[in-house]
Design an enzyme around this catalytic site. Structure first.
Site, PDB file in Angstrom:
ATOM      1  CE1 TYR A  48      -9.405  -5.269  19.200  1.00  0.00           C
ATOM      2  CE2 TYR A  48     -11.305  -3.951  20.439  1.00  0.00           C
ATOM      3  CZ  TYR A  48     -11.114  -4.488  19.393  1.00  0.00           C
ATOM      4  OH  TYR A  48     -11.533  -4.484  18.303  1.00  0.00           O
ATOM      5  CE  LYS A  77     -15.183  -6.467  17.952  1.00  0.00           C
ATOM      6  NZ  LYS A  77     -14.260  -5.405  18.784  1.00  0.00           N
ATOM      7  CG  HIS A 110     -11.570  -9.964  16.371  1.00  0.00           C
ATOM      8  ND1 HIS A 110     -11.034  -9.424  17.577  1.00  0.00           N
ATOM      9  CD2 HIS A 110     -11.518  -8.909  15.552  1.00  0.00           C
ATOM     10  CE1 HIS A 110     -10.829  -8.377  17.517  1.00  0.00           C
ATOM     11  NE2 HIS A 110     -11.000  -7.752  16.270  1.00  0.00           N
TER      12      HIS A 110
HETATM   13  N1  LIG Z   1     -13.493  -5.923  14.478  1.00  0.00           N
HETATM   14  C1  LIG Z   1     -12.295  -5.302  14.147  1.00  0.00           C
HETATM   15  O1  LIG Z   1     -11.643  -6.140  13.452  1.00  0.00           O
HETATM   16  C2  LIG Z   1     -11.991  -3.773  14.564  1.00  0.00           C
HETATM   17  C3  LIG Z   1     -10.768  -3.321  13.819  1.00  0.00           C
HETATM   18  C4  LIG Z   1     -10.778  -2.077  14.386  1.00  0.00           C
HETATM   19  C5  LIG Z   1     -11.404  -1.400  15.251  1.00  0.00           C
HETATM   20  N2  LIG Z   1     -12.351  -2.084  15.812  1.00  0.00           N
HETATM   21  C6  LIG Z   1     -13.203  -1.338  17.012  1.00  0.00           C
HETATM   22  O2  LIG Z   1     -13.594  -0.257  16.660  1.00  0.00           O
HETATM   23  C7  LIG Z   1     -13.021   0.955  17.287  1.00  0.00           C
HETATM   24  C8  LIG Z   1     -13.102   2.330  16.727  1.00  0.00           C
HETATM   25  O3  LIG Z   1     -11.911   1.903  15.611  1.00  0.00           O
HETATM   26  P1  LIG Z   1     -10.488   2.709  15.958  1.00  0.00           P
HETATM   27  O4  LIG Z   1     -10.131   2.431  17.438  1.00  0.00           O
HETATM   28  O5  LIG Z   1      -9.432   1.497  15.072  1.00  0.00           O
HETATM   29  O6  LIG Z   1     -10.292   3.908  15.324  1.00  0.00           O
HETATM   30  P2  LIG Z   1     -11.106   5.317  15.364  1.00  0.00           P
HETATM   31  O7  LIG Z   1     -12.406   5.292  16.463  1.00  0.00           O
HETATM   32  O8  LIG Z   1     -11.611   5.494  13.991  1.00  0.00           O
HETATM   33  O9  LIG Z   1     -10.087   6.426  15.720  1.00  0.00           O
HETATM   34  C9  LIG Z   1      -9.373   6.369  17.093  1.00  0.00           C
HETATM   35  C10 LIG Z   1      -8.535   7.599  17.039  1.00  0.00           C
HETATM   36  O10 LIG Z   1      -9.268   8.553  16.908  1.00  0.00           O
HETATM   37  C11 LIG Z   1      -9.144   9.567  18.032  1.00  0.00           C
HETATM   38  N3  LIG Z   1     -10.215  10.311  18.265  1.00  0.00           N
HETATM   39  C12 LIG Z   1     -11.378  10.050  18.959  1.00  0.00           C
HETATM   40  N4  LIG Z   1     -12.413  10.847  18.861  1.00  0.00           N
HETATM   41  C13 LIG Z   1     -11.840  12.081  18.317  1.00  0.00           C
HETATM   42  C14 LIG Z   1     -12.259  13.011  18.027  1.00  0.00           C
HETATM   43  N5  LIG Z   1     -13.730  13.626  18.379  1.00  0.00           N
HETATM   44  N6  LIG Z   1     -11.488  13.960  17.312  1.00  0.00           N
HETATM   45  C15 LIG Z   1     -10.343  13.550  16.944  1.00  0.00           C
HETATM   46  N7  LIG Z   1      -9.767  12.650  17.242  1.00  0.00           N
HETATM   47  C16 LIG Z   1     -10.535  11.568  17.825  1.00  0.00           C
HETATM   48  C17 LIG Z   1      -8.401   8.675  19.106  1.00  0.00           C
HETATM   49  O11 LIG Z   1      -7.614   9.542  20.055  1.00  0.00           O
HETATM   50  P3  LIG Z   1      -7.821   9.549  21.706  1.00  0.00           P
HETATM   51  O12 LIG Z   1      -7.962   8.157  22.089  1.00  0.00           O
HETATM   52  O13 LIG Z   1      -6.681  10.245  21.974  1.00  0.00           O
HETATM   53  O14 LIG Z   1      -9.027  10.527  21.689  1.00  0.00           O
HETATM   54  C18 LIG Z   1      -7.822   7.773  18.389  1.00  0.00           C
HETATM   55  O15 LIG Z   1      -6.583   8.147  18.042  1.00  0.00           O
HETATM   56  C19 LIG Z   1     -12.093   0.133  18.144  1.00  0.00           C
HETATM   57  O16 LIG Z   1     -11.598   0.723  19.087  1.00  0.00           O
HETATM   58  C20 LIG Z   1     -12.634  -1.273  18.211  1.00  0.00           C
HETATM   59  O17 LIG Z   1     -13.459  -1.294  19.296  1.00  0.00           O
HETATM   60  C21 LIG Z   1     -12.767  -3.171  15.437  1.00  0.00           C
END
Ligand SMILES: NC(=O)c1ccc[n+]([C@@H]2O[C@H](COP(=O)([O-])OP(=O)(O)OC[C@H]3O[C@@H](n4cnc5c(N)ncnc54)[C@H](OP(=O)(O)O)[C@@H]3O)[C@@H](O)[C@H]2O)c1
Length: 316
Positions: A48, A77, A110
């Site tokens: 990240y 990770k 990861h």
């Molecule tokens: N292991 C892997 O390969 C992998 C892959 C993907 C993700 N991850 C982990 O999982 C975490 C979460 O997944 P993600 O970041 O892909 O997506 P997510 O959490 O599903 O979505 C993030 C998005 O939602 C918005 N958001 C947050 N809270 C909200 C709410 N209450 N209402 C409306 N919109 C909201 C955020 O904007 P704002 O920031 O502007 O609030 C951002 O645009 C990652 O950050 C990472 O730590 C791991």
């Protein structure tokens, strides 16, 4: 706060903060705001590119007496260019230096994909190392060494399908404690959850809100918008909650950990409060019917012509 219990009775707070895409200048405030508002679990990764800023925030909240290190659960990770057994310790030490910590609570492989050390992100077929040459089992030996050295309390994987997990477990001395995978109402992963449960592996649900802030190259043009799903919106309205809160609460009701990402102070607090949102069996049944087997993160960015990594092999 719901927790997931690990084999040695350590408890991981099921709800945490995601940090992928949390930009420089934003992630520091996000982590501080989160911890000051009750978050105790932060999901990080070397890939990240923001662990040093997360570390600055962690150090400050600990120094300010907001929280102790022991009260926090920090996951990170191992990136794919550090899969050689001899590179794992170097990678975790770099992460610990950046995060300003002595140990991690959980360290994950990861992706079940190996790439050359000198290549941070693959862009051509020659950048990969085929699993035949560098199997996950060898990387896992490095992960086990990290536990033996006290650098992490627990180890696990991310984006592993049942085939890769079974292969790993066949030779592992320490069983993987976690599989972090995409999981939300459009991609419920019921078989994967059952598989992990039967092997005593916890699941963390990533992209729980649909990962709407991904770069265009990771997005399909016509992808469905989870946060605007009418069923989710109806349940939210009835409970005077937000759509995001329903999605987070759903993940917690299924017994998974969930790590929504936000850098917005209002949404950071709103997401934390989702832990108090109760869903009835009827709500759960209605959401169960939304499954479309739809991945937001397809893994297509890993696929190059002539490579031994295909979507089938990655998700098998
Ligand atoms: N292991 C892997 O390969 C992998 C892959 C993907 C993700 N991850 C982990 O999982 C975490 C979460 O997944 P993600 O970041 O892909 O997506 P997510 O959490 O599903 O979505 C993030 C998005 O939602 C918005 N958001 C947050 N809270 C909200 C709410 N209450 N209402 C409306 N919109 C909201 C955020 O904007 P704002 O920031 O502007 O609030 C951002 O645009 C990652 O950050 C990472 O730590 C791991």
């Amino acid at each position: 706060m719901k927790t997931l219990k690990f084999s040695n009775n350590h408890k991981m707070p099921a709800f945490g903060l995601g940090t992928w895409k949390s930009a420089e200048g934003e992630v520091y405030n996000a982590v501080k705001t989160a911890i000051k508002n009750g978050y105790r679990h932060i999901d990080c990764a070397a890939a990240y590119g923001n662990e040093a800023e997360v570390g600055k925030a962690l150090k400050e909240v600990i120094n300010e007496g907001v929280v102790t290190r022991e009260e926090l659960w920090i996951t990170s990770k191992l990136w794919s260019n550090m899969h050689a057994k001899s590179d794992v310790i170097e990678a975790i030490n770099k992460t610990l230096t950046d995060l300003q910590l002595d140990y991690l609570d959980l360290y994950l492989i990861h992706w079940p994909i190996a790439q050359k050390k000198e290549v941070p992100f693959v862009s051509k077929v020659e950048d990969f190392i085929p699993l035949k040459e560098l199997p996950n089992e060898l990387t896992w030996e490095g992960m086990e060494e990290a536990v033996a050295k006290g650098l992490t309390k627990h180890i696990g994987v991310s984006n592993f399908g049942p085939k890769a997990l079974k292969q790993l477990m066949a030779s592992a001395n320490i069983k993987p404690a976690m599989n972090q995978i995409e999981c939300h109402p459009y991609f419920q992963q019921n078989d994967m959850l059952a598989f992990c449960k039967s092997h005593g592996i916890h699941v963390t649900a990533y992209a729980p809100l649909g990962s709407g802030d991904r770069a265009a190259k990771f997005k399909a043009e016509d992808e469905p918008v989870l946060l605007k799903d009418p069923v989710i919106l109806n349940i939210a309205k009835a409970k005077n909650a937000s759509a995001g809160q329903i999605l987070i609460s759903w993940a917690l009701h299924r017994g998974t950990s969930v790590i929504p990402k936000s850098v917005n102070p209002k949404r950071i607090v709103e997401n934390f409060e989702a832990q108090a949102v109760e869903l009835s069996q009827t709500d759960m049944d209605e959401i169960a019917a939304l499954d479309k087997n739809y991945r937001f993160l397809t893994g297509e960015h890993w696929v190059y012509e002539g490579s031994s990594y295909t979507l089938e092999s990655i998700w098998a």
